[in-house]
Write an enzyme that holds these catalytic residues in place. Structure first.
Site, PDB file in Angstrom:
ATOM      1  CD  GLU A 264      12.002   3.782   9.407  1.00  0.00           C
ATOM      2  OE1 GLU A 264      11.702   4.821  10.051  1.00  0.00           O
ATOM      3  OE2 GLU A 264      12.319   3.774   8.218  1.00  0.00           O
TER       4      GLU A 264
ATOM      5  CE  LYS B 206      -2.015   2.997   1.950  1.00  0.00           C
ATOM      6  NZ  LYS B 206      -1.840   4.412   1.565  1.00  0.00           N
TER       7      LYS B 206
ATOM      8  CB  CYS C   6      12.082   8.558   9.170  1.00  0.00           C
ATOM      9  SG  CYS C   6      12.880   7.349   8.135  1.00  0.00           S
TER      10      CYS C   6
ATOM     11  CD  GLU D 181       9.368  12.594  11.946  1.00  0.00           C
ATOM     12  OE1 GLU D 181       8.269  12.060  12.130  1.00  0.00           O
ATOM     13  OE2 GLU D 181      10.357  11.994  11.471  1.00  0.00           O
TER      14      GLU D 181
END
Ligand code: ADP
Length: 491
Positions: A259, A184, A293, A392
């Site tokens: 992750e 996906k 990330c 973040e």
């Protein structure tokens, strides 16, 4: 490098299920656009629960079909290698597609992402025929051995920042271990994943081994996580969605690997090669528009060199060319979406309001009056308690924080809920290893940043998740399960 696409890519628009294109059952579509221009690239079929179910049934079918289930590991290896060749042959086209869909520079797509994707499939081709169990010395007249078997149907859910690379990180080991996959891709960047499905069929992967269902996270993603016949979910994305996936997957006790996000410290000691450190810190936060990330978004700098470092990083940021992602001069491409751009600019405002000193960038900009661009941004004098030091941002925004000594650096570095990566810049080898052992992060880079290799595990500590991508051991841990077989030898 050309300033316009050297090839006109084929733009896929439909779901890829059982080696064939398909429309979404509900007929829905969503637009995917070029963030550098705002132009719609395609209306892509929006997969929903019914489509996910079709894909899962195709994958389960492959797991029950001798053609895939019974395929020799050597043949699996060969197919993965052929897929790498096919990706390599179409690298120009795929890199162009990636840049059009994501906004990252063509340099990054073509010179970094595509070669690493190819290498990834080759590495895991090498793993496919090296998966084996053990013979175990047990008490009694028994032979006991273990088999390492595939998990079954694996749902891979990936984000938009490295659409093809992160798909490869999951699909290559999952297939190498003999699983069938439903991939996906992110709704912002579905195009290269669809081409991956098509190429896999072209090189000979049987029906159902790799299915690709684009769609929204709340629909296609959630349906995949809920589906009772999916054995595992391998996810890369944000921490909040990772938490939601883990909660949802509990219902059917799926194996989950996550992750997730990061707020990685890049620590510069006064004894570092400062030129190299400025370069490394700059790449650490501006590469991939900071939509990475593992981005080194908290830059911790020892007080003795702090002022000089602030000045040097600000100067470098001001020289970082924002522009057309296809241009070879561009270093900072387009932010993936308007929504993400707003988010980044919101954090810039928050930094200013909290009293951090903006020394570079922080501005929205356009190319020919269009696109989602922001200049390379550096905040100095950031307090670790500020929002821009804790959350973040996922954009090209560096937060510079001064520190006093090693203990102070480690304390600040670990002052985060995340633990994905860390960078250390020093010429003192003992200090480097000491800090590496004390930082709670899944990857530590010493006098470098953003290094990856298919052979080296990557993943998080703390709320950056668990489970590792890349590497032989990680693949086995993540995509196989162990069966223990007992044989009585006295009857
Ligand atoms: P990002 O912040 O990088 O967009 P997200 O975590 O929102 O990361 O998205 C990463 C991937 O997870 C995308 O493919 C997205 O569609 C998918 N996703 C989002 N929400 C869900 C959900 N509730 N269940 C499953 N997948 C989801």
């Amino acid at each position: 490098m050309p300033s316009t696409p050297s090839v006109t890519p084929t733009i896929p628009e439909r779901l890829w299920i059982a080696n064939a294109w398909a429309d979404a059952a509900g007929g829905g579509t969503f637009a995917t656009s070029n963030p550098a221009t705002g132009e719609v690239l395609a209306q892509v079929a929006a997969g929903e629960a019914e489509d996910v179910d079709r894909a899962v049934r195709a994958a389960r079918g492959a797991m029950e079909d001798p053609e895939w289930r019974g395929m020799s590991p050597h043949r699996r290896a060969e197919l993965l290698w052929k897929l790498a060749d096919a990706l390599e042959a179409e690298a120009d086209e795929l890199a162009t597609l990636e840049t059009l869909d994501n906004g990252k520079t063509f340099f990054e797509s073509r010179k970094v992402d595509l070669p690493s994707v190819v290498e990834n499939f080759r590495y895991f081709a090498g793993v496919a025929d090296k998966i084996q169990g053990n013979t175990i010395p047990v008490a009694g007249p028994f032979l006991n051995y273990t088999l390492r078997e595939p998990l079954g149907v694996v749902g891979c859910i990936v984000p938009w920042n490295f659409p093809l690379s992160l798909a490869a990180w999951k699909v290559a080991p999952a297939l190498a271990c003999g699983n069938a996959v439903v991939l996906k891709p992110a709704e912002q960047t579905p195009l290269t994943a669809l081409r991956l499905g098509e190429l896999a069929a072209r090189v000979g992967f049987p029906e159902g081994a790799l299915n690709v269902v684009p769609g929204f996270g709340s629909k296609a993603g959630a349906a995949l996580v809920r589906h009772p016949d999916v054995d595992a979910i391998a996810f890369t994305g944000s921490t909040p969605v990772g938490k939601a996936i883990m909660r949802e997957a509990a219902e059917t006790l799926k194996k989950v690997s996550l992750e997730l996000g990061g707020k990685s410290p890049n620590i510069v000691f006064a004894d570092a090669d400062l030129k190299a450190a400025v370069r490394g810190v700059s790449t650490g936060i501006f590469y991939g528009k900071g939509e990475v990330c593992a981005a080194g978004s908290r830059v911790l700098v020892e007080r003795a060199v702090y002022d000089d470092f602030v000045e040097a990083l600000a100067a470098r940021a001001q020289k970082t060319t924002v522009g057309d992602p296809m241009s070879p001069d561009t270093r900072l491409g387009a932010i993936v979406s308007e929504q993400q751009l707003e988010r980044v600019l919101g954090y810039v405002e928050s930094g200013k309001e909290d009293g951090a000193r903006l020394v570079a960038g922080g501005e929205r900009t356009t190319v020919d009056g269009r696109g989602n661009f922001v200049t390379a941004t550096v905040f100095a004098d950031v307090d670790p308690a500020m929002k821009i030091a804790r959350e973040e941002i996922f954009g090209p925004v560096a937060a510079l924080i001064p520190f006093e000594d090693l203990d102070d650096a480690v304390r600040i570095a670990n002052q985060t809920v995340y633990g994905l990566a860390a960078g250390i810049w020093t010429r003192d080898i003992g200090k480097a290893h000491r800090v590496a052992s004390q930082v709670r992060a899944g990857t530590v880079w010493i006098n470098t940043y953003n290094q990856y290799d298919s052979a080296s595990p990557f993943g998080g500590y703390k709320q950056s998740g668990f489970g590792r991508d890349l590497g032989y051991d990680s693949a086995l841990e993540k995509y196989t399960q162990v069966k223990s077989v007992w044989v009585a030898m006295d009857r």
